[in-house]
Write a protein that holds these residues in place. Structure first.
Motif, PDB file in Angstrom:
ATOM      1  N   UNK A   1     -10.706   0.490  38.760  1.00  0.00           N
ATOM      2  CA  UNK A   1     -10.337   1.206  37.764  1.00  0.00           C
ATOM      3  C   UNK A   1     -11.398   2.042  37.092  1.00  0.00           C
ATOM      4  N   UNK A   2     -10.862   3.571  36.897  1.00  0.00           N
ATOM      5  CA  UNK A   2     -11.892   4.382  36.469  1.00  0.00           C
ATOM      6  C   UNK A   2     -11.088   5.121  35.179  1.00  0.00           C
ATOM      7  N   UNK A   3     -11.881   5.337  34.057  1.00  0.00           N
ATOM      8  CA  UNK A   3     -11.182   6.150  33.310  1.00  0.00           C
ATOM      9  C   UNK A   3     -12.367   7.067  32.518  1.00  0.00           C
ATOM     10  N   UNK A   4     -12.279   8.251  32.459  1.00  0.00           N
ATOM     11  CA  UNK A   4     -13.208   9.080  31.702  1.00  0.00           C
ATOM     12  C   UNK A   4     -12.650  10.238  30.909  1.00  0.00           C
ATOM     13  N   UNK A   5     -13.141  10.743  29.940  1.00  0.00           N
ATOM     14  CA  UNK A   5     -12.554  11.553  28.925  1.00  0.00           C
ATOM     15  C   UNK A   5     -13.948  12.569  28.240  1.00  0.00           C
ATOM     16  N   UNK A   6     -13.642  13.636  27.753  1.00  0.00           N
ATOM     17  CA  UNK A   6     -14.483  14.318  27.390  1.00  0.00           C
ATOM     18  C   UNK A   6     -14.118  15.217  26.122  1.00  0.00           C
ATOM     19  N   UNK A  67     -18.564  12.377  26.282  1.00  0.00           N
ATOM     20  CA  UNK A  67     -18.276  12.066  27.416  1.00  0.00           C
ATOM     21  C   UNK A  67     -18.255  10.388  27.726  1.00  0.00           C
ATOM     22  N   UNK A  68     -17.208   9.857  27.911  1.00  0.00           N
ATOM     23  CA  UNK A  68     -17.003   8.499  28.210  1.00  0.00           C
ATOM     24  C   UNK A  68     -16.738   8.169  29.543  1.00  0.00           C
ATOM     25  N   UNK A  69     -17.273   7.312  30.181  1.00  0.00           N
ATOM     26  CA  UNK A  69     -16.879   7.095  31.561  1.00  0.00           C
ATOM     27  C   UNK A  69     -16.642   5.355  31.547  1.00  0.00           C
ATOM     28  N   UNK A  70     -15.434   4.994  31.650  1.00  0.00           N
ATOM     29  CA  UNK A  70     -15.336   3.432  31.957  1.00  0.00           C
ATOM     30  C   UNK A  70     -15.133   3.505  33.679  1.00  0.00           C
ATOM     31  N   UNK A  71     -16.156   2.875  34.413  1.00  0.00           N
ATOM     32  CA  UNK A  71     -15.946   2.853  35.739  1.00  0.00           C
ATOM     33  C   UNK A  71     -16.133   1.566  36.464  1.00  0.00           C
ATOM     34  N   UNK A  72     -15.251   0.714  36.775  1.00  0.00           N
ATOM     35  CA  UNK A  72     -15.654  -0.528  37.484  1.00  0.00           C
ATOM     36  C   UNK A  72     -16.152  -1.417  36.228  1.00  0.00           C
ATOM     37  N   UNK A  73     -17.210  -1.942  36.297  1.00  0.00           N
ATOM     38  CA  UNK A  73     -17.309  -2.890  35.563  1.00  0.00           C
ATOM     39  C   UNK A  73     -18.714  -2.356  34.162  1.00  0.00           C
ATOM     40  N   UNK A  74     -18.807  -1.066  34.181  1.00  0.00           N
ATOM     41  CA  UNK A  74     -19.547  -0.428  33.359  1.00  0.00           C
ATOM     42  C   UNK A  74     -18.932   0.822  32.720  1.00  0.00           C
ATOM     43  N   UNK A  75     -19.390   1.031  31.299  1.00  0.00           N
ATOM     44  CA  UNK A  75     -19.180   2.099  30.370  1.00  0.00           C
ATOM     45  C   UNK A  75     -20.428   2.979  30.182  1.00  0.00           C
ATOM     46  N   UNK A  76     -20.375   4.126  30.278  1.00  0.00           N
ATOM     47  CA  UNK A  76     -21.386   5.197  30.158  1.00  0.00           C
ATOM     48  C   UNK A  76     -20.886   5.958  29.057  1.00  0.00           C
ATOM     49  N   UNK A  77     -21.845   6.243  28.046  1.00  0.00           N
ATOM     50  CA  UNK A  77     -21.269   7.197  27.235  1.00  0.00           C
ATOM     51  C   UNK A  77     -22.497   8.244  26.905  1.00  0.00           C
ATOM     52  N   UNK A  78     -22.106   9.580  26.958  1.00  0.00           N
ATOM     53  CA  UNK A  78     -23.140  10.606  26.753  1.00  0.00           C
ATOM     54  C   UNK A  78     -22.889  11.575  25.574  1.00  0.00           C
ATOM     55  N   UNK A  79     -23.852  11.746  24.830  1.00  0.00           N
ATOM     56  CA  UNK A  79     -23.459  12.713  23.611  1.00  0.00           C
ATOM     57  C   UNK A  79     -24.580  14.003  23.609  1.00  0.00           C
ATOM     58  N   UNK A  80     -24.098  15.011  23.897  1.00  0.00           N
ATOM     59  CA  UNK A  80     -24.968  16.327  24.079  1.00  0.00           C
ATOM     60  C   UNK A  80     -24.608  17.240  22.708  1.00  0.00           C
ATOM     61  N   UNK A  81     -25.820  17.960  22.366  1.00  0.00           N
ATOM     62  CA  UNK A  81     -25.605  18.805  21.365  1.00  0.00           C
ATOM     63  C   UNK A  81     -26.439  20.100  21.645  1.00  0.00           C
ATOM     64  N   UNK A  82     -26.356  20.990  20.925  1.00  0.00           N
ATOM     65  CA  UNK A  82     -27.050  22.246  21.478  1.00  0.00           C
ATOM     66  C   UNK A  82     -28.063  22.838  20.340  1.00  0.00           C
ATOM     67  N   UNK A  83     -28.695  21.681  19.771  1.00  0.00           N
ATOM     68  CA  UNK A  83     -29.716  21.983  18.866  1.00  0.00           C
ATOM     69  C   UNK A  83     -30.990  22.070  19.517  1.00  0.00           C
ATOM     70  N   UNK A  84     -32.241  21.588  18.838  1.00  0.00           N
ATOM     71  CA  UNK A  84     -33.492  22.162  19.053  1.00  0.00           C
ATOM     72  C   UNK A  84     -33.931  20.989  20.074  1.00  0.00           C
ATOM     73  N   UNK A  85     -33.323  19.893  20.175  1.00  0.00           N
ATOM     74  CA  UNK A  85     -33.792  18.844  21.033  1.00  0.00           C
ATOM     75  C   UNK A  85     -34.668  17.757  20.359  1.00  0.00           C
ATOM     76  N   UNK A  86     -35.244  17.030  21.018  1.00  0.00           N
ATOM     77  CA  UNK A  86     -36.199  15.994  20.516  1.00  0.00           C
ATOM     78  C   UNK A  86     -37.614  16.468  20.498  1.00  0.00           C
ATOM     79  N   UNK A  87     -38.379  16.457  19.496  1.00  0.00           N
ATOM     80  CA  UNK A  87     -39.726  16.831  19.392  1.00  0.00           C
ATOM     81  C   UNK A  87     -40.564  15.921  20.231  1.00  0.00           C
TER      82      UNK A  87
END
Length: 148
Positions: A1-6, A67-87
């Motif tokens: 089973x694989x589910x993803x959304x963004x 973006x969230x991915x449920x793929x097999x036995x793992x869930x991965x979540x990614x949050x991306x912004x357009x700011x200055x980033x981490x110092x």
């Protein structure tokens, strides 16, 4: 089973519970254990709140992506912004604990406690921050979409 959304969300406080509810609904429908779902939704809320609060200027029309991915036995979540980033001076951004009396600064530490693996980096090129994390899933006994 694989589910993803963004999702592309405005940098507004109201976007945080929207992303959280979508993740919780997806996980409930798939049959993920409620404790795992709660941990991931809380980590997602912290990552989204960081994008809303710290991703640059005060222009709330600027978007960030979840973006969230449920793929097999793992869930991965990614949050991306357009700011200055981490110092940071180096390629990897260390997560430091907040001062005990500070009102802010616990989000990244909380994400690290709730997830199995956390990756915090700056986007190459145009800038921005990327917070991604994953967790091994556990399933309810009556889960309709259990990975086989």
């Amino acid at each position: 089973m694989s589910i993803w959304w963004s999702l592309h969300l405005r940098r507004e406080a109201a976007s945080v519970p929207l992303a959280r509810r979508l993740l919780l609904g997806t996980m409930e429908t798939a049959g993920v254990d409620p404790d795992i779902s709660y941990d991931l939704s809380l980590a997602l809320s912290e990552a989204c709140a960081n994008a809303v609060e710290h991703a640059g200027n005060t222009d709330s029309s600027q978007a960030y992506r979840v973006t969230a991915y449920l793929d097999g036995e793992k869930c991965r979540i990614e949050v991306t912004d357009a700011g200055p980033g981490f110092p940071s001076a180096g390629r990897r951004t260390p997560v430091r604990a907040a001062h005990p009396e500070a009102e802010h600064g616990r989000g990244l530490c909380l994400i690290q406690e709730l997830a199995d693996h956390v990756h915090i980096r700056n986007k190459p090129g145009r800038g921005g921050a990327v917070v991604s994390f994953d967790k091994i899933l556990k399933w309810r006994k009556d889960a309709p979409l259990v990975a086989v």
